[in-house]
Design a protein around this motif. Sequence first.
Motif, PDB file in Angstrom:
ATOM      1  N   MET A  70       1.232  11.395  -7.411  1.00 14.36           N
ATOM      2  CA  MET A  70       0.859  10.575  -6.621  1.00 14.36           C
ATOM      3  C   MET A  70       1.782  11.000  -5.232  1.00 14.36           C
ATOM      4  O   MET A  70       3.096  11.328  -5.098  1.00 14.36           O
ATOM      5  N   ARG A  71       1.099  10.976  -4.247  1.00 19.84           N
ATOM      6  CA  ARG A  71       1.684  11.454  -2.750  1.00 19.84           C
ATOM      7  C   ARG A  71       2.345  10.278  -1.985  1.00 19.84           C
ATOM      8  O   ARG A  71       3.497  10.505  -1.510  1.00 19.84           O
ATOM      9  N   SER A  72       1.601   8.916  -2.174  1.00 16.51           N
ATOM     10  CA  SER A  72       2.107   8.004  -1.143  1.00 16.51           C
ATOM     11  C   SER A  72       2.329   6.702  -1.962  1.00 16.51           C
ATOM     12  O   SER A  72       1.375   6.161  -2.665  1.00 16.51           O
ATOM     13  N   PHE A  73       3.373   5.985  -1.798  1.00 16.97           N
ATOM     14  CA  PHE A  73       3.759   4.656  -2.159  1.00 16.97           C
ATOM     15  C   PHE A  73       3.980   3.668  -0.935  1.00 16.97           C
ATOM     16  O   PHE A  73       4.673   3.962  -0.178  1.00 16.97           O
ATOM     17  N   LEU A  74       2.771   2.898  -0.715  1.00 16.70           N
ATOM     18  CA  LEU A  74       2.848   1.907   0.504  1.00 16.70           C
ATOM     19  C   LEU A  74       3.445   0.525  -0.129  1.00 16.70           C
ATOM     20  O   LEU A  74       2.930  -0.097  -0.979  1.00 16.70           O
ATOM     21  N   PHE A  75       4.557   0.247   0.573  1.00 19.69           N
ATOM     22  CA  PHE A  75       4.894  -1.155   0.554  1.00 19.69           C
ATOM     23  C   PHE A  75       4.403  -2.302   1.012  1.00 19.69           C
ATOM     24  O   PHE A  75       3.915  -2.135   2.097  1.00 19.69           O
ATOM     25  N   VAL A  76       3.958  -3.279   0.217  1.00 21.65           N
ATOM     26  CA  VAL A  76       3.309  -4.252   0.864  1.00 21.65           C
ATOM     27  C   VAL A  76       4.059  -5.742   0.484  1.00 21.65           C
ATOM     28  O   VAL A  76       4.704  -5.984  -0.678  1.00 21.65           O
ATOM     29  N   PRO A  77       4.360  -6.501   1.233  1.00 28.13           N
ATOM     30  CA  PRO A  77       5.176  -7.869   1.061  1.00 28.13           C
ATOM     31  C   PRO A  77       4.516  -8.688   0.153  1.00 28.13           C
ATOM     32  O   PRO A  77       3.321  -8.750   0.069  1.00 28.13           O
ATOM     33  N   GLY A  78       5.108  -9.007  -1.005  1.00 31.08           N
ATOM     34  CA  GLY A  78       4.491  -9.747  -2.144  1.00 31.08           C
ATOM     35  C   GLY A  78       3.963 -11.076  -1.803  1.00 31.08           C
ATOM     36  O   GLY A  78       3.403 -11.947  -2.607  1.00 31.08           O
ATOM     37  N   ASP A  79       4.197 -11.664  -0.661  1.00 32.45           N
ATOM     38  CA  ASP A  79       3.789 -12.972  -0.210  1.00 32.45           C
ATOM     39  C   ASP A  79       2.608 -12.841   1.074  1.00 32.45           C
ATOM     40  O   ASP A  79       2.513 -13.879   1.355  1.00 32.45           O
ATOM     41  N   SER A  80       2.127 -11.651   1.244  1.00 27.19           N
ATOM     42  CA  SER A  80       1.116 -11.445   2.195  1.00 27.19           C
ATOM     43  C   SER A  80      -0.010 -10.926   1.751  1.00 27.19           C
ATOM     44  O   SER A  80      -0.348  -9.770   1.539  1.00 27.19           O
ATOM     45  N   THR A  81      -0.978 -11.960   1.675  1.00 31.53           N
ATOM     46  CA  THR A  81      -2.477 -11.365   1.177  1.00 31.53           C
ATOM     47  C   THR A  81      -3.063 -10.611   2.214  1.00 31.53           C
ATOM     48  O   THR A  81      -4.006  -9.691   2.006  1.00 31.53           O
ATOM     49  N   ARG A  82      -2.811 -11.068   3.682  1.00 30.22           N
ATOM     50  CA  ARG A  82      -3.283 -10.474   4.501  1.00 30.22           C
ATOM     51  C   ARG A  82      -3.029  -8.829   4.688  1.00 30.22           C
ATOM     52  O   ARG A  82      -3.695  -7.949   4.644  1.00 30.22           O
ATOM     53  N   LYS A  83      -1.782  -8.545   4.473  1.00 27.34           N
ATOM     54  CA  LYS A  83      -1.100  -7.118   4.390  1.00 27.34           C
ATOM     55  C   LYS A  83      -2.000  -6.510   3.324  1.00 27.34           C
ATOM     56  O   LYS A  83      -2.020  -5.462   3.260  1.00 27.34           O
ATOM     57  N   PHE A  84      -1.786  -7.320   2.035  1.00 33.61           N
ATOM     58  CA  PHE A  84      -2.415  -6.751   0.887  1.00 33.61           C
ATOM     59  C   PHE A  84      -3.699  -6.140   1.179  1.00 33.61           C
ATOM     60  O   PHE A  84      -4.245  -5.087   0.540  1.00 33.61           O
ATOM     61  N   GLU A  85      -4.417  -6.938   1.494  1.00 34.61           N
ATOM     62  CA  GLU A  85      -5.995  -6.751   1.779  1.00 34.61           C
ATOM     63  C   GLU A  85      -6.170  -5.531   2.707  1.00 34.61           C
ATOM     64  O   GLU A  85      -6.884  -4.596   2.579  1.00 34.61           O
ATOM     65  N   SER A  86      -5.216  -5.423   3.765  1.00 30.35           N
ATOM     66  CA  SER A  86      -5.430  -4.154   4.464  1.00 30.35           C
ATOM     67  C   SER A  86      -4.993  -2.971   3.674  1.00 30.35           C
ATOM     68  O   SER A  86      -5.377  -1.595   3.941  1.00 30.35           O
ATOM     69  N   ALA A  87      -3.674  -3.046   2.951  1.00 30.67           N
ATOM     70  CA  ALA A  87      -3.114  -2.007   2.404  1.00 30.67           C
ATOM     71  C   ALA A  87      -4.313  -1.451   1.226  1.00 30.67           C
ATOM     72  O   ALA A  87      -4.610  -0.336   0.949  1.00 30.67           O
ATOM     73  N   LYS A  88      -5.114  -2.350   0.589  1.00 32.47           N
ATOM     74  CA  LYS A  88      -6.195  -1.848  -0.114  1.00 32.47           C
ATOM     75  C   LYS A  88      -7.291  -0.928   0.317  1.00 32.47           C
ATOM     76  O   LYS A  88      -7.842  -0.130  -0.293  1.00 32.47           O
ATOM     77  N   LYS A  89      -7.347  -1.083   1.535  1.00 30.00           N
ATOM     78  CA  LYS A  89      -8.536  -0.263   2.386  1.00 30.00           C
ATOM     79  C   LYS A  89      -7.806   1.176   2.706  1.00 30.00           C
ATOM     80  O   LYS A  89      -8.374   1.973   3.160  1.00 30.00           O
ATOM     81  N   THR A  90      -6.571   1.376   2.369  1.00 27.12           N
ATOM     82  CA  THR A  90      -5.965   2.669   2.609  1.00 27.12           C
ATOM     83  C   THR A  90      -6.235   3.579   1.649  1.00 27.12           C
ATOM     84  O   THR A  90      -6.699   3.143   0.535  1.00 27.12           O
ATOM     85  N   ALA A  91      -5.724   4.721   1.733  1.00 27.79           N
ATOM     86  CA  ALA A  91      -5.928   6.009   0.893  1.00 27.79           C
ATOM     87  C   ALA A  91      -4.776   5.991   0.042  1.00 27.79           C
ATOM     88  O   ALA A  91      -4.245   7.084  -0.428  1.00 27.79           O
ATOM     89  N   ALA A  92      -3.620   5.099   0.374  1.00 25.37           N
ATOM     90  CA  ALA A  92      -2.417   5.044  -0.518  1.00 25.37           C
ATOM     91  C   ALA A  92      -2.667   5.413  -1.959  1.00 25.37           C
ATOM     92  O   ALA A  92      -3.453   4.620  -2.559  1.00 25.37           O
ATOM     93  N   ASP A  93      -1.892   6.129  -2.841  1.00 28.71           N
ATOM     94  CA  ASP A  93      -2.201   6.585  -4.139  1.00 28.71           C
ATOM     95  C   ASP A  93      -1.645   5.184  -5.078  1.00 28.71           C
ATOM     96  O   ASP A  93      -2.028   4.991  -6.001  1.00 28.71           O
ATOM     97  N   ALA A  94      -0.598   4.471  -4.487  1.00 30.35           N
ATOM     98  CA  ALA A  94       0.018   3.658  -4.905  1.00 30.35           C
ATOM     99  C   ALA A  94       0.416   2.554  -3.879  1.00 30.35           C
ATOM    100  O   ALA A  94       0.797   2.476  -2.938  1.00 30.35           O
ATOM    101  N   LEU A  95       0.325   0.967  -4.441  1.00 35.02           N
ATOM    102  CA  LEU A  95       0.940   0.057  -3.601  1.00 35.02           C
ATOM    103  C   LEU A  95       2.082  -0.437  -4.323  1.00 35.02           C
ATOM    104  O   LEU A  95       2.176  -0.544  -5.917  1.00 35.02           O
ATOM    105  N   ILE A  96       3.281  -0.639  -3.575  1.00 33.11           N
ATOM    106  CA  ILE A  96       4.353  -1.430  -4.235  1.00 33.11           C
ATOM    107  C   ILE A  96       4.709  -2.644  -3.685  1.00 33.11           C
ATOM    108  O   ILE A  96       4.786  -2.907  -2.514  1.00 33.11           O
TER     109      ILE A  96
END
Length: 287
Positions: A1-27
Motif C-alpha cells: 500500500m502506498r497511501s494511508f489517508l487520515f479521516v476524522p472519525g466524526d466527519s461523514t462529509r470528509k469520509f465521503e470525500s476520502a472514498k472518492k480518492t485513490a487512497a489505498d487505505a483510509l485511517i
Amino acid sequence: MRSFLFVPGDSTRKFESAKKTAADALILDLEDSIAPDQKVAARGITREMLDARHPNQKMYVRVNALDTGLTLGDLAAVMPGRPDGIVLPKCAGAADVNHLALYLDAFEAASSLEQGSTRIVVVATETARAVTKLFDFEGASPRLWGMMWGAEDLAASLGASRNRTAGRVHGPFLLARDLCLISAAAISVVAIDTIATDIDDLVALREEAIAARHDGFLSKAVIHPKHVDVVNAAFMPTDEEIAWSERVIKAFDDNPDTGVVKLDGKMLDRPHLRAAIKILAQAKRPI
C-alpha cells in the motif's frame, strides 16, 4: 500500500470525500482529530463509515492510546464493522502491541471474525520513551503489519518549539524517522512515512515522498485528499527503475550458478537482485 489517508472519525462529509480518492487505505481517526467531548459519539459514526466502505480501499481505525482508558470502548464499537486493521498511537514496544493483540483476540471471537485477521499498525515515535523502545519489537504479535513515525507529538514530548525549518527536519526527529525505518526492516514489517503538514506545497510533498521511498519506506500517511495522487505516484517505481530491475533479474536468470553478474560495465551481486525484485513488487502494488 502506498497511501494511508487520515479521516476524522466524526466527519461523514470528509469520509465521503476520502472514498472518492485513490487512497489505498483510509485511517478513520478516533484520537487526535476528535474533541474530548465527542469521543463517544465518534465511535458510532466511525462504525457507520466501516459499513459504508469502498470495496477497493482498506479500512483502518486509529484508536485512542492504551493509557487513556478509551481503547476498549473504541474497539467494542468498531470491531463488529470488520476493520482491516487498528492503528495504535503512542506505542512503546512489543508489550503494547501484544496488549492490543489480546484485545483483538477477544473482539474477533465475539464478532465471529477470523482469528488474527485484524492487522496492527503502530505509531512508534510519538514520545521520547517510545523512541527508546524502537528496538524492542522482537517478539511482537504477528498481527503487527506496519510501523509509522510521527513528529508532531514527539515535539511536545521533547519540549521542542518546532520539528522543521524551511522543510528540513530537525535532528532529533530525523533520528526518530531513521530508527523507525531500521526497526521496521529488522522485524520485516512495513515502514510508513509520516504526514506532510503543508497542505498546499505539493512540490515539497512529492520530493519528501520520493526520498522516503528511496530510503526504504513503502507507504506514506496523508491528511488531505489532494495529497493522495502525489504520494501514489511517488511510491511507484519509475519506468527506468522497472526496466533496470527486469534486466538485473534476467541477467541472474541467465547465469543461475553465479553470485555476481556484469551489467552495463558494473558488477552486481545478490543484494542488487533483491533490490530489483522489491522494485518490481512495488510496481505491482500488492495490498
